[in-house]
Design a protein around this motif. Structure first.
Motif, PDB file in Angstrom:
ATOM      1  N   VAL A  72      -7.725  60.856  74.587  1.00  0.00           N
ATOM      2  CA  VAL A  72      -8.369  62.156  74.685  1.00  0.00           C
ATOM      3  C   VAL A  72      -7.262  63.205  74.691  1.00  0.00           C
ATOM      4  CG1 VAL A  72      -9.842  63.601  76.134  1.00  0.00           C
ATOM      5  CG2 VAL A  72     -10.273  61.156  75.988  1.00  0.00           C
ATOM      6  N   ALA A  73      -7.505  64.330  74.035  1.00  0.00           N
ATOM      7  CA  ALA A  73      -6.509  65.409  74.013  1.00  0.00           C
ATOM      8  C   ALA A  73      -6.873  66.472  75.037  1.00  0.00           C
ATOM      9  CB  ALA A  73      -6.412  66.019  72.620  1.00  0.00           C
ATOM     10  N   ARG A  74      -5.944  66.764  75.895  1.00  0.00           N
ATOM     11  CA  ARG A  74      -6.141  67.790  76.933  1.00  0.00           C
ATOM     12  C   ARG A  74      -5.838  69.176  76.387  1.00  0.00           C
ATOM     13  NH1 ARG A  74      -2.692  64.565  81.383  1.00  0.00           N
ATOM     14  NH2 ARG A  74      -4.361  63.281  82.213  1.00  0.00           N
ATOM     15  N   GLY A  75      -6.401  70.175  77.050  1.00  0.00           N
ATOM     16  CA  GLY A  75      -6.034  71.551  76.776  1.00  0.00           C
ATOM     17  C   GLY A  75      -6.771  72.208  75.624  1.00  0.00           C
ATOM     18  N   HIS A  76      -7.955  71.712  75.307  1.00  0.00           N
ATOM     19  CA  HIS A  76      -8.743  72.284  74.216  1.00  0.00           C
ATOM     20  C   HIS A  76     -10.117  72.686  74.747  1.00  0.00           C
ATOM     21  CE1 HIS A  76      -5.705  70.852  71.396  1.00  0.00           C
ATOM     22  NE2 HIS A  76      -5.704  69.726  72.102  1.00  0.00           N
ATOM     23  N   ALA A  77     -10.783  73.603  74.072  1.00  0.00           N
ATOM     24  CA  ALA A  77     -12.113  74.057  74.490  1.00  0.00           C
ATOM     25  C   ALA A  77     -13.151  72.951  74.336  1.00  0.00           C
ATOM     26  CB  ALA A  77     -12.529  75.277  73.683  1.00  0.00           C
ATOM     27  N   THR A  78     -12.924  72.044  73.384  1.00  0.00           N
ATOM     28  CA  THR A  78     -13.773  70.878  73.183  1.00  0.00           C
ATOM     29  C   THR A  78     -12.981  69.652  73.617  1.00  0.00           C
ATOM     30  OG1 THR A  78     -12.971  70.710  70.919  1.00  0.00           O
ATOM     31  CG2 THR A  78     -15.044  71.906  71.264  1.00  0.00           C
ATOM     32  N   VAL A  79     -13.577  68.470  73.502  1.00  0.00           N
ATOM     33  CA  VAL A  79     -12.899  67.241  73.919  1.00  0.00           C
ATOM     34  C   VAL A  79     -12.676  66.352  72.693  1.00  0.00           C
ATOM     35  CG1 VAL A  79     -12.977  65.264  75.472  1.00  0.00           C
ATOM     36  CG2 VAL A  79     -14.055  67.414  76.158  1.00  0.00           C
ATOM     37  N   PRO A  80     -11.474  66.392  72.117  1.00  0.00           N
ATOM     38  CA  PRO A  80     -11.152  65.528  70.985  1.00  0.00           C
ATOM     39  C   PRO A  80     -10.901  64.098  71.476  1.00  0.00           C
ATOM     40  CG  PRO A  80      -9.713  67.466  71.060  1.00  0.00           C
ATOM     41  CD  PRO A  80     -10.427  67.377  72.360  1.00  0.00           C
ATOM     42  N   VAL A  81     -11.474  63.118  70.775  1.00  0.00           N
ATOM     43  CA  VAL A  81     -11.355  61.706  71.140  1.00  0.00           C
ATOM     44  C   VAL A  81     -10.970  60.928  69.888  1.00  0.00           C
ATOM     45  CG1 VAL A  81     -12.586  59.715  72.111  1.00  0.00           C
ATOM     46  CG2 VAL A  81     -13.199  62.019  72.842  1.00  0.00           C
ATOM     47  N   ARG A  82     -10.064  59.949  70.051  1.00  0.00           N
ATOM     48  CA  ARG A  82      -9.684  59.103  68.918  1.00  0.00           C
ATOM     49  C   ARG A  82      -9.415  57.685  69.398  1.00  0.00           C
ATOM     50  NH1 ARG A  82      -3.588  61.417  67.653  1.00  0.00           N
ATOM     51  NH2 ARG A  82      -2.588  60.476  69.480  1.00  0.00           N
ATOM     52  N   ASP A  83      -9.378  56.763  68.467  1.00  0.00           N
ATOM     53  CA  ASP A  83      -9.042  55.370  68.726  1.00  0.00           C
ATOM     54  C   ASP A  83      -7.527  55.277  68.847  1.00  0.00           C
ATOM     55  OD1 ASP A  83      -8.508  52.622  68.619  1.00  0.00           O
ATOM     56  OD2 ASP A  83     -10.013  52.246  67.079  1.00  0.00           O
ATOM     57  N   PRO A 115      -9.660  59.196  62.136  1.00  0.00           N
ATOM     58  CA  PRO A 115     -10.608  60.277  62.435  1.00  0.00           C
ATOM     59  C   PRO A 115     -10.637  60.631  63.918  1.00  0.00           C
ATOM     60  CG  PRO A 115     -11.764  58.239  61.944  1.00  0.00           C
ATOM     61  CD  PRO A 115     -10.319  57.981  61.687  1.00  0.00           C
ATOM     62  N   VAL A 116     -11.030  61.847  64.181  1.00  0.00           N
ATOM     63  CA  VAL A 116     -11.150  62.372  65.542  1.00  0.00           C
ATOM     64  C   VAL A 116     -12.599  62.793  65.750  1.00  0.00           C
ATOM     65  CG1 VAL A 116     -10.446  64.232  67.098  1.00  0.00           C
ATOM     66  CG2 VAL A 116      -8.761  63.175  65.574  1.00  0.00           C
ATOM     67  N   LEU A 117     -13.173  62.350  66.856  1.00  0.00           N
ATOM     68  CA  LEU A 117     -14.509  62.766  67.254  1.00  0.00           C
ATOM     69  C   LEU A 117     -14.330  63.916  68.234  1.00  0.00           C
ATOM     70  CD1 LEU A 117     -17.591  62.279  67.369  1.00  0.00           C
ATOM     71  CD2 LEU A 117     -17.142  60.708  69.259  1.00  0.00           C
ATOM     72  N   VAL A 118     -14.976  65.041  67.977  1.00  0.00           N
ATOM     73  CA  VAL A 118     -14.843  66.206  68.850  1.00  0.00           C
ATOM     74  C   VAL A 118     -16.179  66.419  69.558  1.00  0.00           C
ATOM     75  CG1 VAL A 118     -14.314  68.663  68.971  1.00  0.00           C
ATOM     76  CG2 VAL A 118     -13.120  67.215  67.305  1.00  0.00           C
ATOM     77  N   LEU A 119     -16.140  66.303  70.884  1.00  0.00           N
ATOM     78  CA  LEU A 119     -17.344  66.445  71.704  1.00  0.00           C
ATOM     79  C   LEU A 119     -17.323  67.758  72.465  1.00  0.00           C
ATOM     80  CD1 LEU A 119     -17.274  62.869  73.268  1.00  0.00           C
ATOM     81  CD2 LEU A 119     -18.735  63.649  71.406  1.00  0.00           C
ATOM     82  N   SER A 120     -18.508  68.263  72.754  1.00  0.00           N
ATOM     83  CA  SER A 120     -18.604  69.389  73.681  1.00  0.00           C
ATOM     84  C   SER A 120     -18.248  68.860  75.072  1.00  0.00           C
ATOM     85  CB  SER A 120     -20.023  69.955  73.692  1.00  0.00           C
ATOM     86  OG  SER A 120     -20.922  68.997  74.260  1.00  0.00           O
TER      87      SER A 120
END
Length: 68
Positions: free
Chosen positions: A27-38, A45-50
């Motif tokens: 998970v990437a910290r410091g963003h308005a959304t929550v980017p998730v990757r394998d 690919p990156v899944l971006v969640l609210s």
């Protein structure tokens, strides 16, 4: 992959992810959304969640709703 995904920084793997486990998310910290990757495919690919979506996902995992 969208070009903006290449600029994402702050990736970390959960301390619950052991060295030998194959199902690890980053998970990437410091963003308005929550980017998730394998973690096995960091350039994939990156899944971006609210934030609400991420909270729901984590609760479902903890409650055993999502499993292997």
């Amino acid at each position: 992959m969208h070009s903006a995904e290449h600029a994402l920084t702050g990736w970390y793997k959960s301390s619950y992810s052991g060295a030998n486990q194959g199902e690890c998310l980053e998970v990437a910290r410091g963003h308005a959304t929550v980017p998730v990757r394998d973690s096995k495919t960091p350039h994939g690919p990156v899944l971006v969640l609210s934030t609400d979506g991420w909270t729901t996902f984590v609760a479902a995992v903890k409650d055993g709703i999502l499993g292997a």
